[in-house]
Design a protein around this motif. Structure first.
Motif, short mmCIF file in Angstrom:
data_model
loop_
_atom_site.label_atom_id
_atom_site.label_comp_id
_atom_site.label_asym_id
_atom_site.label_seq_id
_atom_site.Cartn_x
_atom_site.Cartn_y
_atom_site.Cartn_z
N THR A 28 0.83 -1.19 0.00
CA THR A 28 0.00 0.00 0.00
C THR A 28 0.86 1.25 0.00
OG1 THR A 28 -1.84 -1.09 1.13
CG2 THR A 28 -1.74 1.31 1.26
N ALA A 29 0.65 2.10 -0.98
CA ALA A 29 1.45 3.31 -1.12
C ALA A 29 0.93 4.11 -2.31
CB ALA A 29 2.93 2.98 -1.34
N VAL A 30 1.41 5.33 -2.42
CA VAL A 30 1.23 6.09 -3.65
C VAL A 30 2.37 5.72 -4.57
CG1 VAL A 30 1.10 8.37 -4.71
CG2 VAL A 30 0.03 7.97 -2.48
N TYR A 31 2.04 5.31 -5.76
CA TYR A 31 3.04 4.90 -6.73
C TYR A 31 3.26 6.01 -7.75
CZ TYR A 31 3.06 0.14 -4.97
OH TYR A 31 3.20 -0.97 -4.17
N TYR A 32 4.52 6.32 -7.98
CA TYR A 32 4.90 7.39 -8.89
C TYR A 32 5.75 6.83 -10.02
CZ TYR A 32 3.76 10.45 -4.93
OH TYR A 32 3.13 11.09 -3.88
N CYS A 33 5.48 7.27 -11.23
CA CYS A 33 6.38 6.91 -12.31
C CYS A 33 7.43 8.01 -12.47
CB CYS A 33 5.64 6.66 -13.62
SG CYS A 33 4.81 8.07 -14.34
N ASN A 34 8.53 7.62 -13.02
CA ASN A 34 9.69 8.51 -13.11
C ASN A 34 10.44 8.21 -14.39
OD1 ASN A 34 12.90 8.24 -12.51
ND2 ASN A 34 12.10 10.16 -11.67
N THR A 35 11.00 9.25 -14.97
CA THR A 35 11.81 9.04 -16.16
C THR A 35 12.86 10.12 -16.29
OG1 THR A 35 11.75 8.65 -18.56
CG2 THR A 35 10.33 10.39 -17.71
N ARG A 36 13.91 9.81 -16.99
CA ARG A 36 14.88 10.79 -17.43
C ARG A 36 14.68 10.93 -18.93
NH1 ARG A 36 19.03 12.74 -14.90
NH2 ARG A 36 20.33 12.64 -16.78
N ALA A 37 14.28 12.13 -19.33
CA ALA A 37 13.93 12.37 -20.71
C ALA A 37 14.68 13.56 -21.27
CB ALA A 37 12.43 12.59 -20.85
N SER A 38 15.04 13.46 -22.54
CA SER A 38 15.65 14.57 -23.25
C SER A 38 14.56 15.47 -23.78
CB SER A 38 16.52 14.04 -24.40
OG SER A 38 17.05 15.10 -25.16
N ILE A 39 14.58 16.71 -23.34
CA ILE A 39 13.52 17.66 -23.68
C ILE A 39 14.04 18.71 -24.66
CG2 ILE A 39 11.79 19.24 -22.75
CD1 ILE A 39 11.59 16.37 -21.73
N PRO A 40 13.48 18.75 -25.88
CA PRO A 40 13.95 19.74 -26.85
C PRO A 40 13.86 21.18 -26.35
CG PRO A 40 12.64 18.07 -27.94
CD PRO A 40 12.52 17.82 -26.46
N ALA A 41 12.80 21.51 -25.65
CA ALA A 41 12.62 22.86 -25.15
C ALA A 41 13.68 23.25 -24.13
CB ALA A 41 11.22 23.02 -24.55
N MET A 42 14.34 22.27 -23.57
CA MET A 42 15.39 22.52 -22.60
C MET A 42 16.76 22.24 -23.19
SD MET A 42 13.76 23.66 -20.04
CE MET A 42 15.02 23.65 -18.77
N GLY A 43 16.88 22.42 -24.49
CA GLY A 43 18.15 22.21 -25.16
C GLY A 43 18.55 20.75 -25.24
N TYR A 44 17.55 19.87 -25.26
CA TYR A 44 17.76 18.43 -25.33
C TYR A 44 18.47 17.87 -24.10
CZ TYR A 44 16.25 18.86 -30.16
OH TYR A 44 15.52 19.12 -31.29
N ARG A 45 18.47 18.63 -23.04
CA ARG A 45 19.04 18.12 -21.80
C ARG A 45 18.12 17.08 -21.19
NH1 ARG A 45 19.85 23.67 -21.18
NH2 ARG A 45 18.10 23.83 -19.70
N TYR A 46 18.71 16.15 -20.48
CA TYR A 46 17.93 15.14 -19.80
C TYR A 46 17.46 15.68 -18.46
CZ TYR A 46 18.82 11.36 -23.07
OH TYR A 46 18.84 10.55 -24.19
N LEU A 47 16.16 15.60 -18.26
CA LEU A 47 15.55 16.05 -17.03
C LEU A 47 14.84 14.89 -16.35
CD1 LEU A 47 13.92 19.42 -18.14
CD2 LEU A 47 16.19 19.07 -17.15
N GLU A 48 14.79 14.95 -15.04
CA GLU A 48 14.05 13.95 -14.29
C GLU A 48 12.60 14.40 -14.15
OE1 GLU A 48 15.11 13.24 -10.13
OE2 GLU A 48 15.07 11.10 -10.61
N LEU A 49 11.68 13.56 -14.57
CA LEU A 49 10.26 13.88 -14.54
C LEU A 49 9.53 12.91 -13.63
CD1 LEU A 49 9.70 14.38 -18.38
CD2 LEU A 49 10.24 16.14 -16.69
N TRP A 50 8.52 13.42 -12.96
CA TRP A 50 7.70 12.62 -12.06
C TRP A 50 6.23 12.75 -12.40
CZ3 TRP A 50 9.68 9.36 -8.40
CH2 TRP A 50 11.03 9.54 -8.07
N GLY A 51 5.51 11.67 -12.26
CA GLY A 51 4.08 11.71 -12.41
C GLY A 51 3.43 12.20 -11.13
#
Length: 122
Positions: free
Chosen positions: A90-113
């Motif tokens: 039992t918990a709150v489950y979060y998805c997470n990814t490291r994604a390259s974002i064009p708007a951020m100069g294709y830098r990889y950012l950590e994203l959370w749901g």
């Protein structure tokens, strides 16, 4: 614009199963690793499972053999199949990814749901 949206949480009896989904949307150039984390009340957020773009997986010992992480690269979606659920899951489950974002100069950012609640109880 770029976001992760989770779904599939809910109330399930011990021993039951749930399948969580997390879809990444927006302008994303690439995603290297996606994963699931969870946080119970009063506890730190902990890793549940991760999967690389090549399909390599890592699982927490507590879920090994019960949970399966997978991804559909064409849909930018990661899944977590949870079987033999226990109350301690039992918990709150979060998805997470490291994604390259064009708007951020294709830098990889950590994203959370936003999180989806899984409650295992009779």
């Amino acid at each position: 614009q770029v976001q992760l949206v989770e779904s599939g949480g809910g109330l399930v009896q011990p021993g039951g199963s749930l399948r969580l989904s997390c879809a990444a949307s927006g302008s994303i150039f690439s995603i290297n690793v996606m994963g699931w984390y969870r946080q119970a009340p009063g506890k730190e957020r902990e890793l549940v499972a991760t999967i690389t773009s090549g399909g390599s997986t890592v699982y927490a010992d507590s879920v090994q053999g019960r949970f399966t992480i997978s991804r559909d690269n064409a849909k930018n979606t990661v899944y977590l199949q949870m079987n033999s659920l226990k109350p301690e899951d039992t918990a709150v489950y979060y998805c997470n990814t490291r994604a390259s974002i064009p708007a951020m100069g294709y830098r990889y950012l950590e994203l959370w749901g936003q999180g989806t609640l899984v409650t295992v109880s009779s």
